[in-house]
Design a protein around this motif. Structure first.
Motif, PDB file in Angstrom:
ATOM      1  N   LYS A  64       0.867  -1.183   0.000  1.00  0.00           N
ATOM      2  CA  LYS A  64       0.000   0.000   0.000  1.00  0.00           C
ATOM      3  C   LYS A  64       0.898   1.226   0.000  1.00  0.00           C
ATOM      4  CE  LYS A  64      -3.704   2.294   2.465  1.00  0.00           C
ATOM      5  NZ  LYS A  64      -4.490   2.337   3.695  1.00  0.00           N
ATOM      6  N   VAL A  65       0.695   2.103  -0.994  1.00  0.00           N
ATOM      7  CA  VAL A  65       1.542   3.279  -1.158  1.00  0.00           C
ATOM      8  C   VAL A  65       0.807   4.491  -0.586  1.00  0.00           C
ATOM      9  CG1 VAL A  65       2.700   4.748  -2.853  1.00  0.00           C
ATOM     10  CG2 VAL A  65       2.526   2.293  -3.241  1.00  0.00           C
ATOM     11  N   ARG A  66       1.525   5.292   0.163  1.00  0.00           N
ATOM     12  CA  ARG A  66       0.942   6.525   0.691  1.00  0.00           C
ATOM     13  C   ARG A  66       1.457   7.676  -0.169  1.00  0.00           C
ATOM     14  NH1 ARG A  66      -1.896   7.166   4.831  1.00  0.00           N
ATOM     15  NH2 ARG A  66      -1.200   5.361   6.002  1.00  0.00           N
ATOM     16  N   LEU A  67       0.520   8.411  -0.769  1.00  0.00           N
ATOM     17  CA  LEU A  67       0.898   9.551  -1.595  1.00  0.00           C
ATOM     18  C   LEU A  67       0.952  10.808  -0.734  1.00  0.00           C
ATOM     19  CD1 LEU A  67      -1.287   8.930  -4.773  1.00  0.00           C
ATOM     20  CD2 LEU A  67       1.071   8.314  -4.385  1.00  0.00           C
ATOM     21  N   GLU A  68       1.922  11.660  -1.023  1.00  0.00           N
ATOM     22  CA  GLU A  68       2.052  12.928  -0.308  1.00  0.00           C
ATOM     23  C   GLU A  68       1.207  13.975  -1.028  1.00  0.00           C
ATOM     24  OE1 GLU A  68       5.515  16.149   0.904  1.00  0.00           O
ATOM     25  OE2 GLU A  68       6.032  14.410  -0.299  1.00  0.00           O
ATOM     26  N   GLN A  69       0.348  14.649  -0.272  1.00  0.00           N
ATOM     27  CA  GLN A  69      -0.513  15.672  -0.865  1.00  0.00           C
ATOM     28  C   GLN A  69       0.036  17.045  -0.540  1.00  0.00           C
ATOM     29  OE1 GLN A  69      -4.483  14.920   0.594  1.00  0.00           O
ATOM     30  NE2 GLN A  69      -4.873  13.494  -1.070  1.00  0.00           N
ATOM     31  N   LYS A  70       0.143  17.891  -1.584  1.00  0.00           N
ATOM     32  CA  LYS A  70       0.634  19.258  -1.396  1.00  0.00           C
ATOM     33  C   LYS A  70      -0.374  20.231  -1.994  1.00  0.00           C
ATOM     34  CE  LYS A  70       5.613  18.383  -1.544  1.00  0.00           C
ATOM     35  NZ  LYS A  70       6.855  18.690  -2.272  1.00  0.00           N
ATOM     36  N   ASN A  88       4.168  26.975   0.588  1.00  0.00           N
ATOM     37  CA  ASN A  88       5.053  26.986   1.756  1.00  0.00           C
ATOM     38  C   ASN A  88       6.475  27.401   1.395  1.00  0.00           C
ATOM     39  OD1 ASN A  88       2.931  26.068   3.371  1.00  0.00           O
ATOM     40  ND2 ASN A  88       3.431  23.936   2.955  1.00  0.00           N
ATOM     41  N   THR A  89       7.003  26.833   0.305  1.00  0.00           N
ATOM     42  CA  THR A  89       8.401  27.086  -0.058  1.00  0.00           C
ATOM     43  C   THR A  89       8.544  28.091  -1.197  1.00  0.00           C
ATOM     44  OG1 THR A  89       8.407  25.277  -1.666  1.00  0.00           O
ATOM     45  CG2 THR A  89       9.021  24.725   0.599  1.00  0.00           C
ATOM     46  N   TYR A  90       7.435  28.473  -1.828  1.00  0.00           N
ATOM     47  CA  TYR A  90       7.424  29.377  -2.995  1.00  0.00           C
ATOM     48  C   TYR A  90       8.204  28.813  -4.177  1.00  0.00           C
ATOM     49  CZ  TYR A  90       5.536  32.521   0.476  1.00  0.00           C
ATOM     50  OH  TYR A  90       4.765  33.054   1.455  1.00  0.00           O
ATOM     51  N   GLU A  91       8.375  27.502  -4.186  1.00  0.00           N
ATOM     52  CA  GLU A  91       9.053  26.831  -5.286  1.00  0.00           C
ATOM     53  C   GLU A  91       8.040  26.593  -6.408  1.00  0.00           C
ATOM     54  OE1 GLU A  91      10.889  22.377  -6.087  1.00  0.00           O
ATOM     55  OE2 GLU A  91      10.583  23.060  -4.033  1.00  0.00           O
ATOM     56  N   GLN A  92       8.453  26.847  -7.651  1.00  0.00           N
ATOM     57  CA  GLN A  92       7.557  26.647  -8.788  1.00  0.00           C
ATOM     58  C   GLN A  92       7.853  25.316  -9.459  1.00  0.00           C
ATOM     59  OE1 GLN A  92       7.480  29.917 -11.518  1.00  0.00           O
ATOM     60  NE2 GLN A  92       6.971  31.415  -9.943  1.00  0.00           N
ATOM     61  N   VAL A  93       6.761  24.604  -9.832  1.00  0.00           N
ATOM     62  CA  VAL A  93       6.905  23.326 -10.533  1.00  0.00           C
ATOM     63  C   VAL A  93       6.038  23.358 -11.788  1.00  0.00           C
ATOM     64  CG1 VAL A  93       7.431  21.935  -8.499  1.00  0.00           C
ATOM     65  CG2 VAL A  93       5.074  22.278  -9.155  1.00  0.00           C
ATOM     66  N   GLN A  94       6.467  22.597 -12.784  1.00  0.00           N
ATOM     67  CA  GLN A  94       5.696  22.475 -14.020  1.00  0.00           C
ATOM     68  C   GLN A  94       5.143  21.063 -14.100  1.00  0.00           C
ATOM     69  OE1 GLN A  94       8.071  23.575 -17.405  1.00  0.00           O
ATOM     70  NE2 GLN A  94       7.490  25.716 -17.188  1.00  0.00           N
ATOM     71  N   PHE A 106     -11.913  24.139 -15.808  1.00  0.00           N
ATOM     72  CA  PHE A 106     -12.347  24.787 -14.569  1.00  0.00           C
ATOM     73  C   PHE A 106     -11.199  25.422 -13.792  1.00  0.00           C
ATOM     74  CE2 PHE A 106     -15.787  21.735 -15.361  1.00  0.00           C
ATOM     75  CZ  PHE A 106     -16.856  22.618 -15.354  1.00  0.00           C
ATOM     76  N   LEU A 107      -9.953  25.185 -14.218  1.00  0.00           N
ATOM     77  CA  LEU A 107      -8.796  25.753 -13.536  1.00  0.00           C
ATOM     78  C   LEU A 107      -8.754  27.254 -13.782  1.00  0.00           C
ATOM     79  CD1 LEU A 107      -6.312  25.016 -11.865  1.00  0.00           C
ATOM     80  CD2 LEU A 107      -5.053  24.765 -13.992  1.00  0.00           C
ATOM     81  N   GLN A 108      -8.666  28.034 -12.713  1.00  0.00           N
ATOM     82  CA  GLN A 108      -8.666  29.497 -12.808  1.00  0.00           C
ATOM     83  C   GLN A 108      -7.392  30.047 -12.184  1.00  0.00           C
ATOM     84  OE1 GLN A 108     -12.276  30.364 -10.677  1.00  0.00           O
ATOM     85  NE2 GLN A 108     -13.592  29.615 -12.308  1.00  0.00           N
ATOM     86  N   ASP A 109      -6.989  31.260 -12.603  1.00  0.00           N
ATOM     87  CA  ASP A 109      -5.776  31.892 -12.078  1.00  0.00           C
ATOM     88  C   ASP A 109      -5.839  32.016 -10.565  1.00  0.00           C
ATOM     89  OD1 ASP A 109      -4.720  32.131 -14.581  1.00  0.00           O
ATOM     90  OD2 ASP A 109      -5.304  34.227 -14.854  1.00  0.00           O
ATOM     91  N   GLY A 110      -4.760  31.642  -9.886  1.00  0.00           N
ATOM     92  CA  GLY A 110      -4.674  31.767  -8.441  1.00  0.00           C
ATOM     93  C   GLY A 110      -5.373  30.660  -7.667  1.00  0.00           C
ATOM     94  N   MET A 111      -5.990  29.697  -8.375  1.00  0.00           N
ATOM     95  CA  MET A 111      -6.736  28.618  -7.711  1.00  0.00           C
ATOM     96  C   MET A 111      -5.781  27.664  -6.996  1.00  0.00           C
ATOM     97  SD  MET A 111      -9.404  25.954  -9.478  1.00  0.00           S
ATOM     98  CE  MET A 111     -10.774  27.079  -9.576  1.00  0.00           C
ATOM     99  N   MET A 112      -6.221  27.182  -5.832  1.00  0.00           N
ATOM    100  CA  MET A 112      -5.433  26.196  -5.087  1.00  0.00           C
ATOM    101  C   MET A 112      -5.757  24.796  -5.625  1.00  0.00           C
ATOM    102  SD  MET A 112      -3.534  27.918  -3.149  1.00  0.00           S
ATOM    103  CE  MET A 112      -2.819  26.671  -2.109  1.00  0.00           C
ATOM    104  N   VAL A 113      -4.714  24.035  -5.934  1.00  0.00           N
ATOM    105  CA  VAL A 113      -4.836  22.694  -6.487  1.00  0.00           C
ATOM    106  C   VAL A 113      -4.121  21.735  -5.533  1.00  0.00           C
ATOM    107  CG1 VAL A 113      -4.270  21.247  -8.477  1.00  0.00           C
ATOM    108  CG2 VAL A 113      -4.810  23.650  -8.825  1.00  0.00           C
ATOM    109  N   VAL A 114      -4.748  20.577  -5.260  1.00  0.00           N
ATOM    110  CA  VAL A 114      -4.092  19.563  -4.431  1.00  0.00           C
ATOM    111  C   VAL A 114      -3.410  18.570  -5.379  1.00  0.00           C
ATOM    112  CG1 VAL A 114      -4.415  17.737  -2.727  1.00  0.00           C
ATOM    113  CG2 VAL A 114      -5.805  19.809  -2.606  1.00  0.00           C
ATOM    114  N   VAL A 115      -2.079  18.496  -5.270  1.00  0.00           N
ATOM    115  CA  VAL A 115      -1.296  17.610  -6.129  1.00  0.00           C
ATOM    116  C   VAL A 115      -0.785  16.458  -5.275  1.00  0.00           C
ATOM    117  CG1 VAL A 115       0.655  17.451  -7.714  1.00  0.00           C
ATOM    118  CG2 VAL A 115      -0.610  19.597  -7.524  1.00  0.00           C
TER     119      VAL A 115
END
Length: 187
Positions: A64-70, A88-94, A106-115
């Motif tokens: 069973k794998v536990r995924l980290e949610q950010k 938290n870290t202000y690091e940008q990811v693509q 439905f994705l809008q500018d500034g929206m919070m996304v759980v990855v």
């Protein structure tokens, strides 16, 4: 990673099986008249989206794998890649836009996304359950048409077509459920 028995698998669990990461979509516990009981598990590959049906007996051990949610904030899209910032870290990811699938409009500018990450690999992204959108085109409101539970088609500002109640008019803001892509209420 913890190992669990085959009969402990639940929908939503992420399993490492045959060298891949699989999400359990549907689990049926079967007790045949002859032989031992087993769990019939329908799984979806988190990397390529393929599906697999597998039987697990209670004696079978599965990882069973536990995924980290950010929580990450959407900044902009650049040539099919979503640019997100870790709050938290202000690091940008693509990340590839395909991660959102048909919920992408439905994705809008500034929206919070759980990855969801496994080690450093992004496997899944989810939007807030409810999003406010504006109706850009729909049929006009007709008085006296509220007796029947009827819906009419409407086009939103992001190009998605949804069904709305007859009392909702053009240029109104509505709340849309991003999982079912259905009208919820007026905003």
């Amino acid at each position: 990673m913890p190992k669990i028995n085959g009969n402990e698998i639940r929908p939503g669990n992420v399993l490492e099986h045959n060298g891949g990461l699989w999400a359990a979509v549907k689990v049926d516990h079967v007790k045949p008249g002859k032989g031992g009981a087993f769990a019939q598990v329908e799984m979806r590959n988190l990397r390529n989206g393929s599906k697999l049906n597998e039987r697990f007996r209670s004696a079978d051990k599965v990882e069973k794998v536990r995924l980290e949610q950010k929580d990450q904030q959407f900044l902009y899209e650049d040539s099919g890649m979503l640019v997100l910032m870790d709050t938290n870290t202000y690091e940008q990811v693509q990340l590839p836009a395909e991660l959102l699938g048909d919920r992408r409009p439905f994705l809008q500018d500034g929206m919070m996304v759980v990855v969801e990450y496994h080690e450093d690999e992004a496997l899944n992204a989810s939007l807030p359950q409810k999003v406010v959108c504006k109706i850009v085109e729909t049929e006009p409101v007709v008085k006296g048409q509220t007796a029947a539970n009827s819906f009419k088609p409407a086009t939103l500002d992001n190009g998605v077509r949804v069904s709305v109640p007859p009392f909702v008019g053009q240029d109104e803001d509505i709340v849309v459920n991003t999982e079912t892509m259905e009208y919820v209420e007026r905003a």
